[in-house]
Design a protein around this motif. Structure first.
Motif, mmCIF file in Angstrom:
data_model
loop_
_atom_site.group_PDB
_atom_site.id
_atom_site.type_symbol
_atom_site.label_atom_id
_atom_site.label_comp_id
_atom_site.label_asym_id
_atom_site.label_seq_id
_atom_site.Cartn_x
_atom_site.Cartn_y
_atom_site.Cartn_z
ATOM 1 N N ARG A 142 0.834 -1.193 0.000
ATOM 2 C CA ARG A 142 0.000 0.000 0.000
ATOM 3 C C ARG A 142 0.876 1.253 0.000
ATOM 4 O O ARG A 142 0.566 2.252 -0.665
ATOM 5 N N ALA A 143 1.966 1.203 0.752
ATOM 6 C CA ALA A 143 2.865 2.354 0.803
ATOM 7 C C ALA A 143 3.433 2.674 -0.570
ATOM 8 O O ALA A 143 3.596 3.845 -0.930
ATOM 9 N N GLU A 144 3.725 1.653 -1.355
ATOM 10 C CA GLU A 144 4.283 1.889 -2.687
ATOM 11 C C GLU A 144 3.253 2.488 -3.632
ATOM 12 O O GLU A 144 3.592 3.329 -4.472
ATOM 13 N N TYR A 145 1.996 2.093 -3.496
ATOM 14 C CA TYR A 145 0.951 2.762 -4.270
ATOM 15 C C TYR A 145 0.844 4.234 -3.879
ATOM 16 O O TYR A 145 0.608 5.103 -4.732
ATOM 17 N N GLY A 199 6.984 15.726 4.262
ATOM 18 C CA GLY A 199 6.698 14.393 4.767
ATOM 19 C C GLY A 199 7.426 13.331 3.966
ATOM 20 O O GLY A 199 7.876 13.559 2.837
ATOM 21 N N LEU A 200 7.535 12.149 4.539
ATOM 22 C CA LEU A 200 8.322 11.075 3.931
ATOM 23 C C LEU A 200 7.767 10.603 2.596
ATOM 24 O O LEU A 200 8.475 10.594 1.589
ATOM 25 N N ILE A 201 6.498 10.193 2.560
ATOM 26 C CA ILE A 201 5.924 9.640 1.333
ATOM 27 C C ILE A 201 5.934 10.669 0.202
ATOM 28 O O ILE A 201 6.321 10.350 -0.932
ATOM 29 N N PRO A 202 5.543 11.936 0.441
ATOM 30 C CA PRO A 202 5.674 12.932 -0.621
ATOM 31 C C PRO A 202 7.113 13.120 -1.101
ATOM 32 O O PRO A 202 7.352 13.303 -2.297
ATOM 33 N N ILE A 243 -2.265 12.750 3.134
ATOM 34 C CA ILE A 243 -2.916 12.433 4.405
ATOM 35 C C ILE A 243 -2.744 10.941 4.660
ATOM 36 O O ILE A 243 -3.389 10.107 4.018
ATOM 37 N N PRO A 244 -1.873 10.556 5.594
ATOM 38 C CA PRO A 244 -1.569 9.137 5.798
ATOM 39 C C PRO A 244 -2.662 8.324 6.470
ATOM 40 O O PRO A 244 -2.624 7.096 6.414
ATOM 41 N N ARG A 245 -3.642 8.996 7.112
ATOM 42 C CA ARG A 245 -4.738 8.270 7.761
ATOM 43 C C ARG A 245 -6.061 8.907 7.336
ATOM 44 O O ARG A 245 -6.480 9.928 7.876
ATOM 45 N N HIS A 246 -6.696 8.305 6.360
ATOM 46 C CA HIS A 246 -7.966 8.816 5.844
ATOM 47 C C HIS A 246 -9.070 8.492 6.840
ATOM 48 O O HIS A 246 -9.366 7.332 7.097
ATOM 49 N N ASN A 278 7.039 1.824 4.623
ATOM 50 C CA ASN A 278 6.112 0.862 5.218
ATOM 51 C C ASN A 278 5.852 1.117 6.698
ATOM 52 O O ASN A 278 4.957 0.522 7.269
ATOM 53 N N ARG A 279 6.622 2.016 7.306
ATOM 54 C CA ARG A 279 6.331 2.423 8.680
ATOM 55 C C ARG A 279 5.228 3.465 8.718
ATOM 56 O O ARG A 279 4.497 3.559 9.697
#
Length: 249
Positions: A17-20, A41-44, A142-145, A244-245
């Motif tokens: 999911r993190a990779e998506y 942020g990390l994912i962005p 937004i990491p937690r929808h 993945n964290r």
């Protein structure tokens, strides 16, 4: 009423999911040309670095302070504050920010929860959100929808949405969450469900949203990463697997 999606092809079960989410964030900078990518942020940040290595090679990346950096993270140029502000006010920067609250028109709150005169919780403060949203494109991660974030009305407007915006550079390209990708591609600029990540249904996203989303026909799934994109994510931009964290499938 659409409640489920039928993907065109079966998703790769090895993609997390993190990779998506990284792929969806990277897509925010597609076709942006030579603009300053400012991921918060990390994912962005992983998404911006992936975009520059693949389909948006002209992006400018910054260390968040005063330097422009290359693909290896090493300084390549100096970005003095006055030059940075010139890019901000001329639409030459694309920021991906966070949001403690966001509503159907993209108004964002990172300042406080509750009444401004006597808030129940103090947050970051308005900071640069008004200038960002009025002067250059702003996307959100937004990491937690959840309904606590996607609210009917934000308690305070920090970042400006489409129902309050003025000026030629205001643009909110997309909102990426751990469940879906959303945009404002509707006639009245209401938030629209653009895609759901594999394993997530439209019903899941609706249940996690505190207002009615615009849903048009059959909602697609977020696109699959290519083999090369997966290699870059796993071996180059995030070999430690920190993604993945933040997002767990």
């Amino acid at each position: 009423m659409t409640t489920e999606t039928t993907p065109e092809a079966a998703p790769d079960p090895t993609v997390t999911r993190a990779e998506y989410c990284v792929i969806a964030c990277a897509e925010a900078w597609r076709d942006n040309g030579e603009v300053l990518a400012s991921p918060m942020g990390l994912i962005p940040a992983l998404g911006a670095r992936l975009a520059k290595r693949t389909f948006s090679p002209d992006l400018l990346l910054t260390d968040g302070e005063a330097m422009l950096v290359g693909l290896d993270g090493r300084p390549e140029g100096w970005l003095p504050y006055r030059r940075h502000l010139t890019m901000v006010t001329g639409g030459r920067r694309h920021v991906m920010m966070g949001a403690s609250q966001i509503d159907r028109y993209g108004n964002q709150n990172i300042s406080c929860i509750g009444d401004w005169q006597r808030p129940a919780r103090q947050l970051l403060g308005v900071r640069g959100a008004p200038v960002n949203t009025l002067n250059n494109p702003v996307s959100y991660w937004i990491p937690r929808h959840s309904p606590r974030v996607f609210v009917e009305r934000v308690d305070m407007i920090s970042g400006v949405g489409y129902d309050h915006a003025t000026g030629p550079y205001h643009h909110l390209p997309r909102v990426v969450t751990d469940l879906a990708v959303l945009d404002f591609a509707t006639p009245d600029h209401r938030m629209r469900l653009a895609s759901v990540h594999p394993g997530v249904s439209v019903a899941d996203v609706r249940a996690a949203t505190g207002f009615e989303l615009a849903v048009e026909g059959e909602v697609p799934t977020t696109r699959e990463p290519s083999a090369e994109e997966l290699r870059l994510i796993r071996e180059v931009v995030d070999p430690q697997g920190l993604r993945n964290r933040e997002v767990r499938g």
